[in-house]
Motif scaffolding. Structure first.
Motif, PDB file in Angstrom:
ATOM      1  N   PHE A  12       0.852  -1.185   0.000  1.00 11.70           N
ATOM      2  CA  PHE A  12       0.000   0.000   0.000  1.00 11.70           C
ATOM      3  C   PHE A  12       0.889   1.236   0.000  1.00 11.70           C
ATOM      4  N   THR A  13       0.305   2.348  -0.362  1.00  9.93           N
ATOM      5  CA  THR A  13       1.048   3.600  -0.425  1.00  9.93           C
ATOM      6  C   THR A  13       0.737   4.452   0.783  1.00  9.93           C
ATOM      7  N   VAL A  14       1.782   4.961   1.400  1.00  7.47           N
ATOM      8  CA  VAL A  14       1.631   5.935   2.476  1.00  7.47           C
ATOM      9  C   VAL A  14       1.993   7.279   1.850  1.00  7.47           C
ATOM     10  N   THR A  15       1.020   8.158   1.728  1.00  7.55           N
ATOM     11  CA  THR A  15       1.229   9.450   1.078  1.00  7.55           C
ATOM     12  C   THR A  15       1.820  10.444   2.065  1.00  7.55           C
ATOM     13  N   SER A  16       2.928  11.052   1.672  1.00  5.05           N
ATOM     14  CA  SER A  16       3.545  12.061   2.537  1.00  5.05           C
ATOM     15  C   SER A  16       3.151  13.451   2.054  1.00  5.05           C
ATOM     16  N   HIS A  17       3.270  14.424   2.929  1.00  9.44           N
ATOM     17  CA  HIS A  17       2.945  15.812   2.624  1.00  9.44           C
ATOM     18  C   HIS A  17       4.141  16.685   2.979  1.00  9.44           C
ATOM     19  N   SER A  18       4.198  17.846   2.365  1.00  9.40           N
ATOM     20  CA  SER A  18       5.274  18.788   2.677  1.00  9.40           C
ATOM     21  C   SER A  18       5.152  19.226   4.126  1.00  9.40           C
ATOM     22  N   ILE A  19       6.293  19.230   4.816  1.00 12.05           N
ATOM     23  CA  ILE A  19       6.326  19.635   6.221  1.00 12.05           C
ATOM     24  C   ILE A  19       7.513  20.562   6.438  1.00 12.05           C
ATOM     25  N   THR A  20       7.531  21.265   7.563  1.00 11.06           N
ATOM     26  CA  THR A  20       8.641  22.172   7.850  1.00 11.06           C
ATOM     27  C   THR A  20       9.578  21.617   8.917  1.00 11.06           C
ATOM     28  N   ALA A  21       9.177  20.544   9.580  1.00  9.12           N
ATOM     29  CA  ALA A  21      10.030  19.914  10.596  1.00  9.12           C
ATOM     30  C   ALA A  21       9.850  18.401  10.506  1.00  9.12           C
ATOM     31  N   GLN A  22      10.876  17.662  10.889  1.00  8.14           N
ATOM     32  CA  GLN A  22      10.813  16.202  10.820  1.00  8.14           C
ATOM     33  C   GLN A  22       9.629  15.679  11.633  1.00  8.14           C
ATOM     34  N   ALA A  23       8.965  14.652  11.097  1.00  5.57           N
ATOM     35  CA  ALA A  23       7.833  14.013  11.779  1.00  5.57           C
ATOM     36  C   ALA A  23       8.005  12.501  11.686  1.00  5.57           C
ATOM     37  N   SER A  24       7.407  11.778  12.641  1.00  4.05           N
ATOM     38  CA  SER A  24       7.516  10.315  12.658  1.00  4.05           C
ATOM     39  C   SER A  24       6.146   9.687  12.906  1.00  4.05           C
ATOM     40  N   PRO A  25       5.290   9.678  11.879  1.00  2.36           N
ATOM     41  CA  PRO A  25       3.975   9.050  12.062  1.00  2.36           C
ATOM     42  C   PRO A  25       4.104   7.530  12.218  1.00  2.36           C
ATOM     43  N   VAL A  26       3.234   6.975  13.030  1.00  5.48           N
ATOM     44  CA  VAL A  26       3.214   5.529  13.264  1.00  5.48           C
ATOM     45  C   VAL A  26       2.048   4.949  12.477  1.00  5.48           C
ATOM     46  N   ILE A  27       2.337   3.955  11.643  1.00  2.00           N
ATOM     47  CA  ILE A  27       1.313   3.267  10.855  1.00  2.00           C
ATOM     48  C   ILE A  27       0.954   1.983  11.611  1.00  2.00           C
ATOM     49  N   THR A  28      -0.327   1.795  11.844  1.00  5.28           N
ATOM     50  CA  THR A  28      -0.779   0.625  12.604  1.00  5.28           C
ATOM     51  C   THR A  28      -1.672  -0.236  11.727  1.00  5.28           C
ATOM     52  N   ALA A  29      -1.366  -1.537  11.685  1.00 10.66           N
ATOM     53  CA  ALA A  29      -2.201  -2.525  10.984  1.00 10.66           C
ATOM     54  C   ALA A  29      -2.823  -3.434  12.039  1.00 10.66           C
ATOM     55  N   THR A  30      -4.149  -3.585  11.988  1.00 10.39           N
ATOM     56  CA  THR A  30      -4.848  -4.385  12.996  1.00 10.39           C
ATOM     57  C   THR A  30      -5.725  -5.431  12.309  1.00 10.39           C
ATOM     58  N   TYR A  31      -5.656  -6.689  12.835  1.00 13.40           N
ATOM     59  CA  TYR A  31      -6.531  -7.780  12.373  1.00 13.40           C
ATOM     60  C   TYR A  31      -6.745  -8.731  13.541  1.00 13.40           C
ATOM     61  N   ASN A  32      -7.974  -9.097  13.780  1.00 15.37           N
ATOM     62  CA  ASN A  32      -8.336 -10.003  14.876  1.00 15.37           C
ATOM     63  C   ASN A  32      -7.761  -9.519  16.205  1.00 15.37           C
ATOM     64  N   SER A  33      -7.877  -8.244  16.473  1.00 18.52           N
ATOM     65  CA  SER A  33      -7.426  -7.620  17.720  1.00 18.52           C
ATOM     66  C   SER A  33      -5.905  -7.645  17.919  1.00 18.52           C
ATOM     67  N   VAL A  34      -5.160  -7.991  16.895  1.00 19.42           N
ATOM     68  CA  VAL A  34      -3.707  -7.960  16.978  1.00 19.42           C
ATOM     69  C   VAL A  34      -3.222  -6.780  16.134  1.00 19.42           C
ATOM     70  N   ALA A  35      -2.430  -5.899  16.742  1.00 17.98           N
ATOM     71  CA  ALA A  35      -1.945  -4.701  16.060  1.00 17.98           C
ATOM     72  C   ALA A  35      -0.427  -4.771  15.916  1.00 17.98           C
ATOM     73  N   LYS A  36       0.036  -4.373  14.764  1.00 15.62           N
ATOM     74  CA  LYS A  36       1.468  -4.253  14.499  1.00 15.62           C
ATOM     75  C   LYS A  36       1.715  -2.851  13.957  1.00 15.62           C
ATOM     76  N   THR A  37       2.876  -2.297  14.313  1.00 20.07           N
ATOM     77  CA  THR A  37       3.154  -0.919  13.912  1.00 20.07           C
ATOM     78  C   THR A  37       4.478  -0.805  13.173  1.00 20.07           C
ATOM     79  N   ALA A  38       4.565   0.245  12.407  1.00 22.46           N
ATOM     80  CA  ALA A  38       5.815   0.628  11.721  1.00 22.46           C
ATOM     81  C   ALA A  38       5.874   2.152  11.761  1.00 22.46           C
TER      82      ALA A  38
END
Length: 181
Positions: A12-38
Motif C-alpha cells: 500500500f502507499t503511504v502518502t507524505s505531505h510537505s512539512i517544515t520539521a521532521q515528523a515520525s507518524p506511526v502506521i498501525t495494521a490491525t486484524y483479529n485484535s492484533v496490532a502491528k506498527t511501523a
C-alpha cells in the motif's frame, strides 16, 4: 487494505505531505485484535547546497550564477527559495528563486555593482527552516596603466600630461587615485 486470497501480504502507499520539521507518524495494521506498527520518518525538504560561479567578479562588469540545490525534488507547485545578499551595495539577488516541481535545483543571477573597495557579500538561500550560504568577492576597478606624454621634458619649462587608466569605468562618486613621485 485487503490481503488477496492465497497470498500473505499486500502493498500500500503511504502518502507524505510537505512539512517544515521532521515528523515520525506511526502506521498501525490491525486484524483479529492484533496490532502491528511501523514508524515512518518524514523529513522536510531543505536547502542542501548553494554555489556561485564564478566566486570572484569585477563589480559592475561581470555577474555570477547562483545554483540552489534542494535535498530532494520540489513538490507539486515547486519550491520558492528565499534569497538575500548581506551587502546589497556590492551584489544583489532576486528575492526568491523557484525550484520547479520534480526538479531539485534552480539557477539565478547575482548582479554585481561597481564599488570603490573590495566587498565580500554573503548570499543566503533559505527554504523552510534550512539555509545555506556562499560568498562572492566583488572587486573594485584596478589601475591597468599610468602613462606620461611627453615622457621626456626640460625641467621648469615644459610639463607632461599623465593619464591613469582603469580596467573599467569608475563607480558613482569616482575613485581617488593617489599619485606620488
Amino acid at each position: 487494505v485487503t490481503v488477496p486470497a492465497n497470498t500473505n501480504s499486500v502493498t500500500f502507499t503511504v502518502t507524505s505531505h510537505s512539512i517544515t520539521a521532521q515528523a515520525s507518524p506511526v502506521i498501525t495494521a490491525t486484524y483479529n485484535s492484533v496490532a502491528k506498527t511501523a514508524t515512518l520518518t518524514v523529513n522536510p525538504l531543505t536547502v542542501s547546497s548553494l554555489t556561485l560561479n564564478p566566486t570572484t567578479v569585477q563589480g559592475g562588469s561581470a555577474n555570477s550564477t547562483g545554483t540552489v540545490t534542494l535535498s530532494d525534488v520540489a513538490p507539486t507547485g515547486g519550491a520558492s527559495v528565499a534569497l538575500t545578499s548581506s551587502i546589497t551595495s556590492a551584489a544583489t539577488v532576486p528575492s526568491t528563486v523557484t525550484v520547479a516541481a520534480g526538479s531539485s535545483s534552480a539557477t539565478f543571477t547575482v548582479t554585481s555593482i561597481k564599488i570603490g573597495a573590495q566587498a565580500i557579500p554573503t548570499i543566503t538561500a533559505t527554504y523552510n527552516t534550512s539555509n545555506k550560504t556562499a560568498q562572492l568577492t566583488v572587486n573594485p576597478p584596478q589601475i591597468v596603466s599610468v602613462t606620461l606624454n611627453p615622457i621626456t621634458v626640460t625641467g621648469g619649462s615644459v610639463n607632461s600630461t599623465g593619464t591613469v587608466t582603469l580596467n573599467t569605468t569608475a563607480p558613482s562618486g569616482g575613485i581617488v587615485v593617489t599619485l606620488a613621485s
